[in-house]
Every structure is written in C-alpha cells, then in structure tokens.
Motif scaffolding. Structure first.
Motif, short mmCIF file in Angstrom:
data_model
loop_
_atom_site.label_atom_id
_atom_site.label_comp_id
_atom_site.label_asym_id
_atom_site.label_seq_id
_atom_site.Cartn_x
_atom_site.Cartn_y
_atom_site.Cartn_z
N VAL A 11 0.85 -1.19 0.00
CA VAL A 11 0.00 0.00 0.00
C VAL A 11 0.88 1.24 0.00
O VAL A 11 1.65 1.47 0.94
CB VAL A 11 -0.94 0.00 1.23
CG1 VAL A 11 -1.85 1.22 1.19
CG2 VAL A 11 -1.76 -1.29 1.28
N SER A 38 -7.24 3.39 -4.71
CA SER A 38 -8.44 3.43 -3.87
C SER A 38 -9.34 4.60 -4.26
O SER A 38 -10.57 4.47 -4.27
CB SER A 38 -8.09 3.46 -2.38
OG SER A 38 -7.39 4.64 -2.04
N ILE A 70 -10.53 0.30 0.98
CA ILE A 70 -9.20 -0.20 1.37
C ILE A 70 -9.31 -1.60 1.98
O ILE A 70 -8.54 -2.49 1.65
CB ILE A 70 -8.49 0.80 2.31
CG1 ILE A 70 -8.09 2.05 1.51
CG2 ILE A 70 -7.26 0.17 2.98
CD1 ILE A 70 -7.61 3.23 2.35
N LEU A 74 -7.54 -4.89 0.35
CA LEU A 74 -6.57 -5.66 1.14
C LEU A 74 -6.96 -7.14 1.25
O LEU A 74 -6.11 -7.99 1.45
CB LEU A 74 -6.43 -5.06 2.54
CG LEU A 74 -5.65 -3.75 2.63
CD1 LEU A 74 -5.86 -3.11 3.99
CD2 LEU A 74 -4.16 -3.97 2.37
N THR A 83 -3.20 4.81 -2.35
CA THR A 83 -4.27 5.42 -1.55
C THR A 83 -4.25 6.93 -1.72
O THR A 83 -3.22 7.52 -2.06
CB THR A 83 -4.09 5.10 -0.05
OG1 THR A 83 -2.81 5.59 0.37
CG2 THR A 83 -4.19 3.61 0.21
N PHE A 88 -4.18 7.46 4.91
CA PHE A 88 -3.33 6.89 5.96
C PHE A 88 -3.45 7.65 7.28
O PHE A 88 -3.01 7.19 8.32
CB PHE A 88 -1.86 6.88 5.47
CG PHE A 88 -0.98 5.92 6.21
CD1 PHE A 88 -1.16 4.55 6.11
CD2 PHE A 88 0.08 6.37 7.00
CE1 PHE A 88 -0.34 3.64 6.76
CE2 PHE A 88 0.91 5.48 7.67
CZ PHE A 88 0.70 4.11 7.55
N ASN A 93 -7.53 2.86 9.07
CA ASN A 93 -6.88 2.47 7.82
C ASN A 93 -5.46 1.98 8.07
O ASN A 93 -5.02 0.98 7.49
CB ASN A 93 -6.86 3.63 6.82
CG ASN A 93 -8.25 4.00 6.33
OD1 ASN A 93 -9.19 3.23 6.49
ND2 ASN A 93 -8.38 5.18 5.77
N ARG A 94 -4.73 2.67 8.96
CA ARG A 94 -3.35 2.24 9.26
C ARG A 94 -3.36 0.83 9.87
O ARG A 94 -2.52 -0.01 9.53
CB ARG A 94 -2.67 3.22 10.23
CG ARG A 94 -2.34 4.55 9.59
CD ARG A 94 -1.34 5.35 10.40
NE ARG A 94 -1.77 5.62 11.77
CZ ARG A 94 -2.56 6.62 12.14
NH1 ARG A 94 -3.06 7.44 11.23
NH2 ARG A 94 -2.88 6.80 13.41
N ILE A 97 -4.13 -1.79 7.14
CA ILE A 97 -2.98 -1.98 6.25
C ILE A 97 -1.88 -2.77 6.97
O ILE A 97 -1.30 -3.69 6.40
CB ILE A 97 -2.45 -0.61 5.75
CG1 ILE A 97 -3.50 0.07 4.85
CG2 ILE A 97 -1.12 -0.77 5.01
CD1 ILE A 97 -3.27 1.55 4.61
N HIS A 100 -2.94 -6.51 7.11
CA HIS A 100 -3.13 -7.29 5.88
C HIS A 100 -2.14 -7.00 4.77
O HIS A 100 -2.16 -7.66 3.73
CB HIS A 100 -4.55 -7.06 5.35
CG HIS A 100 -5.62 -7.41 6.33
ND1 HIS A 100 -5.93 -8.70 6.68
CD2 HIS A 100 -6.42 -6.61 7.10
CE1 HIS A 100 -6.90 -8.69 7.59
NE2 HIS A 100 -7.21 -7.44 7.86
N GLY A 101 -1.29 -5.99 4.95
CA GLY A 101 -0.37 -5.62 3.88
C GLY A 101 0.87 -4.98 4.44
O GLY A 101 1.19 -5.14 5.62
N SER A 103 2.77 -1.08 4.35
CA SER A 103 2.65 0.32 3.91
C SER A 103 4.03 0.86 3.53
O SER A 103 5.01 0.61 4.21
CB SER A 103 2.03 1.18 5.02
OG SER A 103 2.72 1.00 6.24
#
Length: 182
Positions: A11, A38, A70, A74, A83, A88, A93-94, A97, A100-101, A103
């Motif tokens: 992300v 996004s 998002i 994800l 994004t 962020f 959202n942080r 992320i 699942h991902g 940043s």
C-alpha cells in the motif's frame, strides 16, 4: 522478471504528487500483480469525482467509503494499492494496512511535490488562495503520520518512474515476508 512473488498487498501512502499512481503502476507491472487506486475505486462506485463527493456528501462520508474500499482491496489477492493522500491519516486504515499488507511511504519534499501538482486543478484541498502554502501545511501536518508507515522510500527528482519503482522493490525485498522467491 526475476523480481519474486508478492506475498501481501503493498500500500503506497504519501502526499499528492509523491508518485503513488505513477510509481505504483510501474511497481505492479514489474511484480506482475494488479495495480489499484483506492480513489479511482471510490469514483467508479460513486459515479462522481472526489471533488463532487466532498461537495455533495462531505469529507466524513468520503473517508468512510475510503476505509471500506481499502478493506476490500486488502482482502483481495496481493496487489499494489495506491491510496489518497488523506487515507493513511485514519488510524483504522493504518491498522487495516498493517494487519493485511505493508505500507510504503513515498517520501517527497515540498519543492518536488509542488513541481508535480501546481498545474493540476484536480486537487480539491489545494483550491485555496495560496496553494503552495496549503500544500506546505498539509505536508507538515501529515509527515509525522506518514512516518508511521512500515517502510519509507525517498523520492528523488533525478530518478525516473521505473528507477523509483526499482528502489521500492529493493526496500520491499529487505523486508521479510513481502516478496518471496518465484
């Protein structure tokens, strides 16, 4: 290719003009995964521009849709996700992320950002009497939050989009569990 397989979504976060879309597109191509934006997903779903959503429904409504998008992106297969500049800033959202991902803050200084955005009228937050001062204020306000990203890659004016994408790949490869061997 020889870049390895992307194991989790990447992300891209950062200011407008940092190169999230351009670098993200090149990065996705190099990694052989989809690129998704996004903001574009929200625009397609709402059938109106972000500026129109802000004007009609307000920023809180937009931010709620952004979090939903998002979360959905994800949960899909690994991709490069760009994004919006404000995404962020939301703790929810942080957290999504981070769970699942990974940043990646595309970090660019004010002069570089200003060179890239000053001729665009598609930025609702810069429709002010002094857009450069507005951009400087946004950068000052947001930089400490962007600094919470798991990784940061410094944008350099001399680098091409491809070179910047390669720099991001190098940073991702140094992070365990993001890129596996193919």
């Amino acid at each position: 290719m020889g870049q390895g397989a992307l194991l989790k979504p990447v992300v891209l976060v950062g200011m407008m003009g940092a190169g999230k879309t351009a670098v993200g597109t090149a990065l996705a191509r190099m990694l052989g995964v989809p690129f998704v934006d996004s903001d574009e997903e929200i625009v397609n779903a709402a059938k109106m521009s972000i500026a129109e959503i802000f004007a009609r429904d307000g920023e809180p409504f937009f931010r709620a849709r952004e979090t939903e998008v998002i979360a959905r992106l994800l949960s899909d297969r690994p991709a490069v996700i760009s994004t919006g500049g404000g995404a962020f800033l939301a703790g929810a959202n942080r957290d999504l992320i981070a769970r699942h991902g990974v940043s990646v803050w595309l970090k660019a200084d004010l002069d570089l950002l200003w060179r890239r955005v000053r001729h665009k009228n598609t930025r609702p937050l810069l429709r002010t009497a002094n857009p450069k001062a507005t951009l400087a204020g946004l950068l000052e306000q947001r930089a400490p939050v962007y600094a919470l990203a798991q990784l940061a890659v410094e944008a350099e004016p001399a680098l091409s989009i491809e070179q910047m994408a390669e720099k991001v790949i190098g940073t991702l490869k140094a992070q365990p569990g993001v890129i596996g061997e193919t």
